[in-house]
Enzyme design. Structure first.
Site, PDB file in Angstrom:
ATOM      1  N   ASP A   2       0.851  -1.185   0.000  1.00 43.88           N
ATOM      2  CA  ASP A   2       0.000   0.000   0.000  1.00 43.88           C
ATOM      3  C   ASP A   2       0.884   1.231   0.000  1.00 43.88           C
ATOM      4  O   ASP A   2       1.860   1.294   0.739  1.00 43.88           O
ATOM      5  CB  ASP A   2      -0.884  -0.018   1.257  1.00 43.88           C
TER       6      ASP A   2
ATOM      7  N   ARG B  81      -0.652   4.494   0.118  1.00 40.41           N
ATOM      8  CA  ARG B  81      -1.516   5.646   0.398  1.00 40.41           C
ATOM      9  C   ARG B  81      -0.961   6.540   1.487  1.00 40.41           C
ATOM     10  O   ARG B  81      -1.321   7.708   1.581  1.00 40.41           O
ATOM     11  CB  ARG B  81      -2.928   5.162   0.765  1.00 40.41           C
TER      12      ARG B  81
END
Length: 543
Positions: free
Chosen positions: A429, A431
């Site tokens: 990830d 983000r």
């Protein structure tokens, strides 16, 4: 002694005035040269791409003390663009060259230094409570503004490339100035104490929605080009699921928030472009500012030389997507500690959010979050959904689709869900939720009564910024599409290692909230064993 100092001051003042006059004359000559260059097709004139330090080689300004490899543009001197080919050397004549059509000259200033003549950035004191003391974010490269820039980058984030194309193709005049008549925010917001805390807001400009009005004198008197980075409007929202919500009785029309039997909603929308205060961003990620600047410069292909040459400029407008806040009910209640707040932080998923793909729970959770936000607003509180442009966990759709292919050509089991992403992208990830809470601080939010998210990353980032979350609300089982079980069960299972000692784990995560990389999901329900997780399998392409 005093008289001598006065004489020195007057002499320096005279030198400054002379430099200003010289600069004005130089600009006039440069403009004339540009006009001649365009009229003569560029032949016989200089076609070099200039760095501004070439005009003042001894100046190094306040550049960061960072090593620069000789292969970078900053160490190789100016480069020559290919000369125009003679008309008989190819099928394209000089008269049809793109440069002549565009109206641009070939002389480009890549970067500037504060000790050069005329370089005088507008004062910037990030975190100052008074906007006049803080100063406007100035990035325009317009002739009247380029020497006053106090920020790196360009407005509109990733859309700045389209702005460039519009200029290059003569769809937009380079000297266009926006007319901000009647563009004021549809509602008032703030100011809040958080706006004056440089540790709480580092990824957006808290005064970005008021730029044309609070800095009007600067724009008019100093002839600088300033643009808003936030806009606020009102609208109606209509989604097919919401009409079903009314029919089933989950939503009840009240004529205010839920307007009618079709499930049409009244909403206040806040659009926000990213504005990064580099020292604050670096601190959030636990790295030094120089490392951040160097990485941003190198891994965008050297797009922004000033990141490593203008250490005095601390603000950067990155070429990434922004966010939109959707507020249901009275916006003033978002910051009212006596009013309940239901909140969903949602990261972009084009396939599900827009086109209804059932391989993930993104659209179901988005609709569920909207419903719960509306209910909270109808009960006298406030409901908020914040939509971030972070497609495919900020890995992008191409990477996401490659992962889909790898999954569907395998067994697509929940036990291997994150492994396939890591194999392709190198990480699970990207983000990085450390910057996400800034929008909450800007909205004046000091607590969240109902967090409509199962993400531990989002939860920990918010709590780590001092905003308590009283309740976490899971997506109901009935909302989960069959093919998305692989995704959601994998995420729920990813957090199970912390579950036996939840309190200790929460303390660790709150301490290390900015560095925490868990992609686990919160649940009060069953957590699967390894054997159970391996049995969760997605739909194959042929099905």
């Amino acid at each position: 002694m005093a008289s001598g100092m006065d004489d020195i001051r007057e002499a320096l003042k005279g030198i400054a005035q002379s430099q200003t006059q010289l600069l004005s004359a130089f600009e006039s000559v440069s403009q004339r040269v540009g006009e001649l260059e365009k009229s003569r097709g560029g032949s016989g004139l200089s076609r070099q791409i200039m760095r501004s330090e070439d005009t003042n080689p001894s100046s190094n300004g306040d550049s960061l003390n960072l090593p620069v490899r000789e292969s970078t543009p900053l160490a190789t001197g100016f480069s020559q663009t290919p000369p125009l080919m003679p008309a008989d050397a190819g099928s394209q004549s000089t008269a049809s060259s793109p440069e002549i059509k565009s109206g641009f000259t070939s002389r480009i200033i890549l970067t500037t230094y504060p000790k050069q003549i005329g370089i005088q950035p507008l004062p910037m004191e990030w975190g100052a409570e008074d906007p006049q003391q803080r100063g406007p974010v100035t990035v325009s490269r317009a002739p009247s503004t380029i020497r006053r820039r106090n920020a790196i980058g360009a407005h509109s984030g990733s859309y700045s490339i389209y702005y460039s194309l519009a200029l290059a193709s003569n769809q937009l005049k380079a000297d266009h100035k926006p007319d901000f008549t009647n563009t004021e925010p549809a509602v008032n917001i703030g100011p809040f104490p958080q706006w004056g805390d440089k540790k709480k807001i580092v990824a957006m400009d808290p005064w970005g929605h008021l730029v044309p009005w609070i800095f009007k004198n600067v724009m008019d008197k100093e002839n600088v080009d300033l643009r808003p980075t936030i806009a606020i409007t009102k609208a109606h929202m209509k989604l097919p699921e919401l009409e079903e919500s009314v029919r089933s009785g989950r939503l009840v029309p009240d004529g205010k928030v839920c307007i009618n039997a079709q499930g049409e909603l009244a909403v206040t929308k806040f659009a926000v472009e990213p504005v990064w205060y580099l020292p604050g961003v670096a601190e959030r990620f636990g790295i030094d500012e120089g490392t951040l600047r160097r990485s941003l410069f190198e891994h965008t292909g050297g797009m922004y030389p000033e990141l490593i040459t203008r250490g005095d400029i601390k603000v950067f407008l990155p070429p990434i997507g922004g966010l939109t806040v959707y507020c249901f009910g009275d916006p003033a209640k978002m910051s009212d500690p006596s009013s309940r707040l239901a909140l969903r932080i949602h990261d972009e998923c084009n396939g599900s959010d827009v086109f209804g793909s059932d391989i993930c729970t993104c659209r179901p959770y988005l609709i569920f979050g909207i419903e719960e936000a509306v209910k909270e607003a109808q009960n006298g509180g406030s409901g908020v959904v914040i939509y971030f442009r972070k497609e495919g966990r900020a890995l992008g759709e191409v990477t996401k689709y490659l992962v889909y292919n790898a999954r569907k050509r395998g067994e697509d089991r929940a036990s291997d869900y994150f492994k396939r992403t890591e194999n392709i992208a190198g990480v699970k990830d990207m983000r990085f939720q450390a910057l996400m809470p800034d929008i909450l601080h800007w909205l004046g939010i000091t607590k969240i009564d109902r967090m409509l998210s199962m993400s531990n990353m989002k939860h920990d980032a918010i709590v780590g910024q001092g905003i308590p979350i009283h309740e976490r609300v899971e997506l109901p089982e009935s909302w989960i599409p069959a093919d998305s079980r692989v995704e959601i069960d994998a995420k729920i299972n990813a957090g199970r290692s912390c579950w036996p000692n939840r309190i200790a784990c929460m303390r660790i995560r709150q301490t290390w909230a900015n560095k925490w990389s868990s992609v686990g999901y919160f649940t009060t329900g069953h957590r699967m064993t390894e054997e159970e997780l391996q049995a969760v399998q997605g739909r194959m392409w042929e099905e």
